[in-house]
Scaffold this motif. Sequence first.
Motif, PDB file in Angstrom:
ATOM      1  N   LEU A   1       0.819  -1.208   0.000  1.00 56.33           N
ATOM      2  CA  LEU A   1       0.000   0.000   0.000  1.00 56.33           C
ATOM      3  C   LEU A   1       0.854   1.260   0.000  1.00 56.33           C
ATOM      4  O   LEU A   1       0.484   2.268  -0.618  1.00 56.33           O
ATOM      5  CB  LEU A   1      -0.925   0.002   1.212  1.00 56.33           C
ATOM      6  N   LYS A   2       1.996   1.215   0.682  1.00 56.49           N
ATOM      7  CA  LYS A   2       2.831   2.418   0.762  1.00 56.49           C
ATOM      8  C   LYS A   2       4.091   2.320  -0.108  1.00 56.49           C
ATOM      9  O   LYS A   2       5.042   3.087   0.097  1.00 56.49           O
ATOM     10  CB  LYS A   2       3.216   2.696   2.215  1.00 56.49           C
ATOM     11  N   VAL A   3       4.097   1.422  -1.083  1.00 54.54           N
ATOM     12  CA  VAL A   3       5.281   1.239  -1.923  1.00 54.54           C
ATOM     13  C   VAL A   3       5.608   2.535  -2.673  1.00 54.54           C
ATOM     14  O   VAL A   3       4.737   3.212  -3.208  1.00 54.54           O
ATOM     15  CB  VAL A   3       5.067   0.071  -2.915  1.00 54.54           C
ATOM     16  N   PHE A   4       6.883   2.866  -2.680  1.00 57.96           N
ATOM     17  CA  PHE A   4       7.326   4.093  -3.350  1.00 57.96           C
ATOM     18  C   PHE A   4       8.640   3.898  -4.108  1.00 57.96           C
ATOM     19  O   PHE A   4       8.734   4.214  -5.289  1.00 57.96           O
ATOM     20  CB  PHE A   4       7.485   5.221  -2.322  1.00 57.96           C
ATOM     21  N   GLY A   5       9.642   3.363  -3.412  1.00 60.91           N
ATOM     22  CA  GLY A   5      10.976   3.257  -3.988  1.00 60.91           C
ATOM     23  C   GLY A   5      11.038   2.557  -5.331  1.00 60.91           C
ATOM     24  O   GLY A   5      11.592   3.115  -6.306  1.00 60.91           O
ATOM     25  N   PRO A   6      10.495   1.342  -5.465  1.00 58.76           N
ATOM     26  CA  PRO A   6      10.565   0.662  -6.766  1.00 58.76           C
ATOM     27  C   PRO A   6       9.877   1.431  -7.894  1.00 58.76           C
ATOM     28  O   PRO A   6      10.363   1.445  -9.026  1.00 58.76           O
ATOM     29  CB  PRO A   6       9.856  -0.676  -6.489  1.00 58.76           C
ATOM     30  N   ILE A   7       8.740   2.066  -7.580  1.00 57.89           N
ATOM     31  CA  ILE A   7       8.041   2.851  -8.600  1.00 57.89           C
ATOM     32  C   ILE A   7       8.885   4.045  -9.012  1.00 57.89           C
ATOM     33  O   ILE A   7       9.006   4.370 -10.203  1.00 57.89           O
ATOM     34  CB  ILE A   7       6.669   3.315  -8.071  1.00 57.89           C
ATOM     35  N   PHE A   8       9.487   4.696  -8.039  1.00 66.80           N
ATOM     36  CA  PHE A   8      10.321   5.869  -8.325  1.00 66.80           C
ATOM     37  C   PHE A   8      11.507   5.499  -9.197  1.00 66.80           C
ATOM     38  O   PHE A   8      11.841   6.209 -10.151  1.00 66.80           O
ATOM     39  CB  PHE A   8      10.798   6.491  -7.012  1.00 66.80           C
ATOM     40  N   VAL A   9      12.147   4.378  -8.898  1.00 69.98           N
ATOM     41  CA  VAL A   9      13.356   3.994  -9.625  1.00 69.98           C
ATOM     42  C   VAL A   9      13.036   3.426 -10.999  1.00 69.98           C
ATOM     43  O   VAL A   9      13.712   3.740 -11.985  1.00 69.98           O
ATOM     44  CB  VAL A   9      14.167   2.975  -8.802  1.00 69.98           C
ATOM     45  N   LEU A  10      11.985   2.611 -11.095  1.00 69.41           N
ATOM     46  CA  LEU A  10      11.719   1.888 -12.336  1.00 69.41           C
ATOM     47  C   LEU A  10      10.919   2.688 -13.357  1.00 69.41           C
ATOM     48  O   LEU A  10      11.256   2.691 -14.550  1.00 69.41           O
ATOM     49  CB  LEU A  10      10.977   0.581 -12.027  1.00 69.41           C
ATOM     50  N   THR A  11       9.843   3.349 -12.930  1.00 68.86           N
ATOM     51  CA  THR A  11       8.914   3.916 -13.917  1.00 68.86           C
ATOM     52  C   THR A  11       8.503   5.354 -13.664  1.00 68.86           C
ATOM     53  O   THR A  11       7.930   5.993 -14.553  1.00 68.86           O
ATOM     54  CB  THR A  11       7.621   3.071 -13.966  1.00 68.86           C
ATOM     55  N   ARG A  12       8.722   5.881 -12.458  1.00 69.86           N
ATOM     56  CA  ARG A  12       8.227   7.219 -12.084  1.00 69.86           C
ATOM     57  C   ARG A  12       6.717   7.343 -12.323  1.00 69.86           C
ATOM     58  O   ARG A  12       6.225   8.399 -12.716  1.00 69.86           O
ATOM     59  CB  ARG A  12       8.968   8.307 -12.856  1.00 69.86           C
ATOM     60  N   GLY A  13       5.991   6.252 -12.104  1.00 71.62           N
ATOM     61  CA  GLY A  13       4.541   6.284 -12.255  1.00 71.62           C
ATOM     62  C   GLY A  13       4.046   6.129 -13.675  1.00 71.62           C
ATOM     63  O   GLY A  13       2.847   6.004 -13.898  1.00 71.62           O
ATOM     64  N   GLY A  14       4.935   6.116 -14.637  1.00 76.69           N
ATOM     65  CA  GLY A  14       4.547   6.012 -16.042  1.00 76.69           C
ATOM     66  C   GLY A  14       4.660   4.586 -16.537  1.00 76.69           C
ATOM     67  O   GLY A  14       4.841   3.656 -15.746  1.00 76.69           O
TER      68      GLY A  14
END
Length: 287
Positions: free
Chosen positions: A223-236
Amino acid sequence: MRVRTKGYWLYLVPSLLLFVAVIVVPFLMNVGASFTRWSGVGTPRWIGLDNYTRLLADERFWKSFQHNVGLIVAMAIVPTAIGLVLAAALFDYIGRRFGARTASALRAMYYLPQVLPVAIAGVVWGWMLHPSYGAVNQIFGLDLDWLGDPDLALATVMAVMVWFQLGYPVVIFMAGLQRVDPAYYEAAEIDGASWWRRFWHITIPQIRPEIFVVLLTCTIAALKVFGPIFVLTRGGPGNATMVPSYFSYLNFFQKSNVGYGSAIATVLALIIIVVTFLFLRVQERAE
């Protein structure tokens, strides 16, 4: 007896003060900011529930929670299921036939991704999944943009998170199996029970508390995941992997819309609290 009980509370005071300073105060400040329009500098302007009203009508916000459901599957449900099987196999099969050292070595291998910093693991996976020179495309002879294709990005991130998260339940479940009486397995084996029957009727019931703990902690992490999204895709690409924590970050630091970002963070925190409460209630009833 009362005097001794009061003495114990003194040892909790430092932790309680730290909890208030690090958790409670920032959370209350965040809740207060969620009722304002503020760019991060200057004086916040009180706007009441406008941020929350906007949140309810924000399609990107609700879409981000749909992506969170996928990440709960990838970070909690799938690793827990696979981790149960692997832990049982290491404990009840490999450990007994090849020795405890072999089982411990394999357990350490599964846990290795948990030791790696998220940033380093994300960068390495980014290289491996690159559409031009990535190892995945090169090995399998493919020409796919794993992280740049909106139809593939979320599924790719989910697969990476399964790899990253798997070692945690394996270690917890193997630790839980250490307290199970070996006589159960020996008696079942003498009676002719297969490995699968021993797993289903002995392993799972005996380590049910550990299963609840793993599901709860992994669900909160998803639910609070941030780091992998930031590094891999930046939400895109195109918000295909946007999650609430990263959506809040975007509003805080890129759009300078602190009030709206605070509202997103507040709603996410409340959802995590409710999920935790429900998990604990279900565990209490099960026990």
